[in-house]
Each structure stands twice: as C-alpha cells, then as structure tokens.
Design a protein around this motif. Structure first.
Motif, mmCIF file in Angstrom:
data_model
loop_
_atom_site.group_PDB
_atom_site.id
_atom_site.type_symbol
_atom_site.label_atom_id
_atom_site.label_comp_id
_atom_site.label_asym_id
_atom_site.label_seq_id
_atom_site.Cartn_x
_atom_site.Cartn_y
_atom_site.Cartn_z
ATOM 1 N N GLN A 62 0.821 -1.201 0.000
ATOM 2 C CA GLN A 62 0.000 0.000 0.000
ATOM 3 C C GLN A 62 0.867 1.268 0.000
ATOM 4 O OE1 GLN A 62 -3.240 -0.127 -0.261
ATOM 5 N NE2 GLN A 62 -3.514 2.089 -0.290
ATOM 6 N N THR A 63 1.968 1.240 0.763
ATOM 7 C CA THR A 63 2.887 2.403 0.806
ATOM 8 C C THR A 63 3.505 2.662 -0.570
ATOM 9 O OG1 THR A 63 3.362 1.917 3.115
ATOM 10 C CG2 THR A 63 4.912 3.339 1.944
ATOM 11 N N SER A 64 3.911 1.551 -1.235
ATOM 12 C CA SER A 64 4.500 1.713 -2.578
ATOM 13 C C SER A 64 3.491 2.311 -3.527
ATOM 14 C CB SER A 64 4.967 0.342 -3.083
ATOM 15 O OG SER A 64 5.960 -0.173 -2.224
ATOM 16 N N TYR A 65 2.240 1.850 -3.417
ATOM 17 C CA TYR A 65 1.230 2.385 -4.337
ATOM 18 C C TYR A 65 1.001 3.871 -4.085
ATOM 19 C CZ TYR A 65 -3.331 3.437 -6.231
ATOM 20 O OH TYR A 65 -4.362 4.010 -6.911
ATOM 21 N N GLU A 66 0.962 4.305 -2.818
ATOM 22 C CA GLU A 66 0.741 5.718 -2.513
ATOM 23 C C GLU A 66 1.885 6.600 -3.065
ATOM 24 O OE1 GLU A 66 -2.928 5.272 -0.807
ATOM 25 O OE2 GLU A 66 -1.812 7.108 -1.239
ATOM 26 N N LYS A 67 3.101 6.140 -2.928
ATOM 27 C CA LYS A 67 4.230 6.904 -3.487
ATOM 28 C C LYS A 67 4.109 7.049 -4.997
ATOM 29 C CE LYS A 67 7.557 5.718 0.135
ATOM 30 N NZ LYS A 67 8.842 5.058 0.430
#
Length: 643
Positions: A86-91
């Motif tokens: 999820q963090t990678s997608y937000e970045k």
C-alpha cells in the motif's frame, strides 16, 4: 496501472526555448490520457460498478495479486506485506499527480506559442491522433489478455485443488513408512545386540501324534484337546536330557503302535466271530420266518376253501382251525428275535402324542414304527421315553443321557430326528423294509451311519452294522458303541400289518393310516403323490395312498386308481364287489353315487360298522380328510370294494 516516468532521458542537448518541446509534451499528455481512459474502461467492465477511483482500483489489484501469489506459492500475504504494498502504491500515485500538475503548468505557459503556428499544430494533432489510435489498439489487446487471465483465475478459485491434498497425503504416508522402516531397523539392531550378549536357549516342543477326528455320524461327539509341553533348557547343561527324552518318545510311539496292532487283530477276530454269529442267527430267523409264513398261507387257503365248502355250518370248525394256526405260528416264532411282542400300556398311552408329532413332521404313516422304537428305547417309562436327550434337536436340556425331563418334549425331539433318518435313508413307505431298517439303525448310531452304509455297501446289513460299531468304539477308545442288533430288537415290536394280513385282508392297517391324515386340507400330499400337477378331485387318490402305505397295492389286494369307476371295475373283475345293504368290515372301500345316474362320484374307507350305521374316513370331504357316518341302507351308497 503502469508506473509513470518522472525523468526524461535523451541524448539531445536541452534547449532553453520551451516552445521547442511543445510537440513532445502534447504527445506525452495524449498518451497518458489515453492510458488512463482505457484503464478506467477496463476497471468498470471487470467490477460491474461503473467507474472506480484510483485507490479502489489499486486496492482490488493488490488483493488480486495476493490471492494469485497464495495460489502459486501456497503462502498467504502477511499484514506487513500488505502495508508495504500500500505504501509503494501511494508513493507512485503521488509521483504521478506531481508529474501531471507540472505538465499542466507547462501547457499553460506555451499556449500562445502553439497558436502562433497553425500548420505545425495541425500536423502535431494528426500525429497525436495516430499515436492515440495505436495506443488504443494496444490497450485493447492488453485488456483482452487481462480479462482472459482473470477468467482463468476465477475458474481456478471455483475448482478445489484436490491434487495438492493428495500430494500432501502421499507425502505423509511416505513419511510414516520411512519412520516405521527406521524403527524396525533400530529394533533389529537392538535384538541382535541382545542376542550377542546373552546365551541362546533351545525350546523343544513335544507334540502328541494327531488323531484323526471322527466324522459327525453319531448323536454324541467327544472332543479332546491334548496339551503340549514346552521345555526350555540350556544347551550347554541339558543337551543329554533332550536326547534322552527324544529316545523315550520314540520308544513310547513304538509301544503304542504294537498295542494298536494287537487291538486291531483282537477287534478283527471279534468282528469275524460276531459276523458269523449274526449271519447264523439271521439265516435261522429267515428260515423260520419263511416256514411260518408258508404255514400261514397254507392255513389261509385251507380256511378259505373250507369256508366255501361248509358255509355257515362250518364256522365252529373254521374257528378251531384258526386257533390252531395261531398256536403253530406262535410256536414257530417263539425263538425269533423279530417275532411280534406286545406294546406296553405306557407306550400305548402315548399314541395320541405320537400321532400329533408324526403329523407335524410329515411321517403320520410311521406311528407303529415310532411305537416300536419307544418300546425298545424305554418301554414308555421315564421322562425321556424316546431317549432323545443326545439328539441335535434337543435345545432345552443338556445333550447327555436321560437329561430330558419332559416326556412330551422327548417324543417331539425323537420323532423330529427319526424323520431326518427316514429322509436320509430314502424311505417313503413303512413297507420298504430295506430302507426302513437303515433308518432304524441310523436312529441308534446317528444318521451319519446311513451315509456311510449307503456309500460303502448300498444300505443296511447286520454285518456292516457290527463293523461300524467296532470301528467307532476303537476310534473313540470306548468298549462298545451303540447296539449292533438294534434293528431286530425294534422289529420284534413292529408287525407292518401282521403275518395274518393275507388272511384277514390287512384292513386294520389301512384304517390306521387313514386316521393319521384327519384334518389334512387341500389334499396336495395325495394328488401330487399320484402324479397330478394341479388340484383334482382327490378322494380316490387318498384311498390309493392309504392302501399303498398299508402295503395293499404292492400285494395286489387293491388297485391304484384316481377315478372311482376305475376302482369299481377292478373290484368287479376280481369278484370282490358287494352292493348296497352289505355290512362292511373295517378297511373296506365304500363307493357313492350322489345323483343316482349310475356313475360313482366319491369313495371312502370304512372305519367300522355298528348296527345299521357305517362310519367312514374320506378324503376330499369338504376338501379335507374327515370322518362321516351313514345309514347302511342310504340310497347314495353304490357298493363296496372288498379287500
């Protein structure tokens, strides 16, 4: 959704004039818009919920990726993995938004320059449209591929993965087998080590010689189970003792063989002497029987001729002659074991019980035989008058002698067992003396004797009865087995119609047989005996059956007939027909004409005559065997067949 590049990589030198980068920026913007549009359409088609937001789309893709990874690797995605994804997608989303805002600002700054050159702008727009078309085609191919992949994934979700379960089960079984094999190997190593440390022991098991089991041919079977002894000795200390025991066993076996040979020789001598004695007795009895029967036949003919010559006036002389014949016959049979002896009052008191169970087990015509058996077994005394305690049908009391304490139950068990003996011997009539004797000896020895006698000798004989007794006594280690002369002992109480049947017609026997059938309904027993396949008028079949059981058909005293008129014709041809008004004796056949047309409609057997009344036993009377009575001058009586 593919990642968006955030940095231009080119080999050409950068220019300070922003207008020179307009075509490239316009093309990039168009491509990005095309990608976003095509991706939005694909997402709407898959979710059936219209257009999705980027976050919803990303969340769905992450979940799909987690499920796909779990199916492929057999592992589930942890919470930490989900958070990282999820963090990678937000970045990535933030970088895309920043890039998009920068492109919009660049487009605003160069708007005037774009309008300054219309021709160049049209060319650029055409180029952009062509690129958009190509990109749309490519996106369609990608979308179709993604849709196909997702359909396969859905199908895989619905199908249980049995193969993986089977593989896991097989792996478990292999693991269990491997552990068992290792355990067995360890046990073998441990046992080998123990043997190497401790001295061996020798076990000698002395088994007695196995005796052949006696066949189940008797009413009592004694089973013995010899015990075996185990001796454990140390070979270093007691080897000599083992050798001595083996030598002793061999010597004991030799002594047993010698004793067995001597016993066999003794038994053979006894058998030979016994056979000669029985043969001599049988020959003497047979000669006496033939002589007496010849004397009776001569006396009968003499009496009949004198009666014809003298008529009523010679009645006294005839009576005296009959008495003399009886005295001669009695003297001739005084030393014969098969001479007729009277039944005791105790046996006679059980007649009704014997008839009841004889009817129940299908042998009503053998009442006289059963009475003779009871007379030989007990004389009708005691609580086990048929001596049937050792019969296999005795389930209430122990199978030991005189164990039954109920006389009625003893008679029931004994008759049931004797019915089996008759069936095994193939005896169908009390007049078949060969098979009757076989059944009687079977009652004493057990019906296994019947099978043995038929297989080896074809039936009963006094010699094989003695041989069987000696063999069974030797095999069981008993001093005696059964009664080798059981048959002549029983037959001294059984007359089978009597030696004087030729003189008096055997009437009493046919009446006795007929009375045992009272209550029979339907008559199948009689018409099927005659040879019919279905129900017929069976009064004549019944009369013929009773006559056959009494031995009258075989001796030629009456015909076998199924039509009443045929019976009348036979008696008329023999001169043995009497018309209505005659006073019949017991056993005479009585014929009826119900409608007076001169054709006989019915036949019965005269039981007795008292005054002017005739009492009868009739088959097919209301479709059953019943007793009737008529006035001696009754108009339906056609006449009588004299036996």
């Amino acid at each position: 959704m593919k990642d968006i590049k955030t940095k231009e990589v080119t080999t050409k030198p950068k220019t300070k004039n922003p207008a020179s980068r307009i075509p490239k920026e316009l093309m990039r913007t168009a491509i990005l818009e095309s990608k976003e549009k095509s991706q939005t359409i694909a997402n709407a088609r898959d979710n059936d919920m219209g257009e999705q937001s980027p976050s919803e789309y990303a969340s769905g893709k992450v979940t799909s990726a987690e499920e796909w990874a779990a199916r492929k690797t057999g592992r589930t995605v942890t919470r930490a993995g989900k958070t990282a994804a999820q963090t990678s997608y937000e970045k990535i989303k933030q970088r895309a938004a920043s890039k998009k805002e920068a492109e919009k600002e660049t487009a605003r700054g160069t708007g005037d320059t774009q309008t300054a050159n219309p021709a160049s702008r049209e060319a650029q727009e055409a180029q952009i449209r062509e690129v958009q078309i190509q990109e749309a085609q490519r996106q369609k191919v990608v979308s179709d591929a993604v849709k196909t992949k997702e359909q396969k994934i859905r199908a895989a979700r619905e199908t249980p993965r049995i193969q993986n379960r089977q593989e896991i089960a097989e792996m478990k079984q292999l693991s269990i087998r491997e552990q068992s094999r290792k355990k067995e190997a360890k046990d073998t190593v441990r046992q080998t080590a123990i043997r190497q440390k401790q001295p061996e022991t020798i076990r000698i098991k002395e088994k007695p010689r196995k005796q052949p089991e006696p066949k189940t041919i008797q009413k009592r079977i004694i089973k013995t189970a010899p015990q075996s002894a185990k001796i454990s000795v140390q070979p270093e200390q007691k080897l000599r003792a083992a050798s001595s025991n083996a030598l002793t066993a061999r010597m004991q076996k030799q002594m047993e063989r010698r004793a067995a040979k001597q016993a066999a020789k003794k038994a053979a001598l006894q058998t030979s002497d016994g056979i000669r004695r029985i043969q001599k007795t049988a020959r003497a009895g047979e000669n006496t029987f033939k002589a007496a029967r010849a004397a009776v036949e001569v006396a009968a003919k003499t009496v009949q001729s004198m009666m014809a010559a003298l008529g009523a006036a010679g009645a006294v002389m005839v009576l005296l002659l009959v008495i003399m014949v009886g005295i001669i016959g009695g003297a001739a049979f005084s030393g014969n074991s098969e001479s007729n002896e009277a039944l005791s009052q105790e046996v006679l008191s059980y007649t009704a019980t014997i008839q009841k169970y004889a009817n129940q087990y299908g042998i009503p015509e053998y009442v006289s035989v059963i009475q003779a058996i009871m007379m030989q077994e007990s004389g009708g005394r005691g609580t086990d008058p048929m001596q049937s305690s050792e019969c296999p049908y005795n389930t209430r009391y122990s199978n030991s002698p005189n164990a039954i304490q109920d006389a009625d139950y003893s008679i029931q068990v004994g008759i049931q067992y004797y019915a089996d003996c008759l069936k095994e011997a193939g005896c169908t009539s009390p007049q078949d003396m060969d098979k009757l004797k076989l059944s009687l000896q079977g009652y004493n020895y057990g019906n296994g004797y019947i099978t043995w006698a038929i297989r080896k000798y074809g039936g009963y004989s006094a010699e094989n009865a003695l041989q069987f007794s000696n063999e069974q006594a030797a095999s069981h280690g008993w001093s005696a087995y059964g009664d080798p002369e059981y048959v002549p002992h029983v037959l001294r109480y059984y007359s089978s119609g009597g030696l004087f049947a030729g003189l008096f017609g055997g009437n009493g026997q046919i009446v006795s047989v007929a009375l045992t059938q009272l209550g029979n309904e339907g008559g199948q027993k009689f018409w099927s005996w005659y040879g019919f396949d279905s129900h017929v008028a069976w009064c004549a079949c019944f009369a013929s059956w009773c006559g056959d059981q009494a031995g009258l058909i075989e001796s030629g005293k009456m015909p076998k007939f199924s039509l009443c008129d045929d019976g009348i014709a036979w008696f008329q041809s023999k001169g043995k027909w009497k018309s209505r008004g005659y006073s019949p004796a017991p056993g005479t056949l009585i014929f009826f004409d119900w409608n007076g047309d001169g054709t006989s409609d019915h036949v019965g057997i005269v039981e007795k005559t008292e005054g002017s009344t005739v009492y009868t036993v009739e088959g097919n009377s209301s479709n059953a065997v019943n007793q009737r009575s008529y006035d001696i001058n009754n108009g339906t009586i056609m006449g009588y067949g004299i036996l």
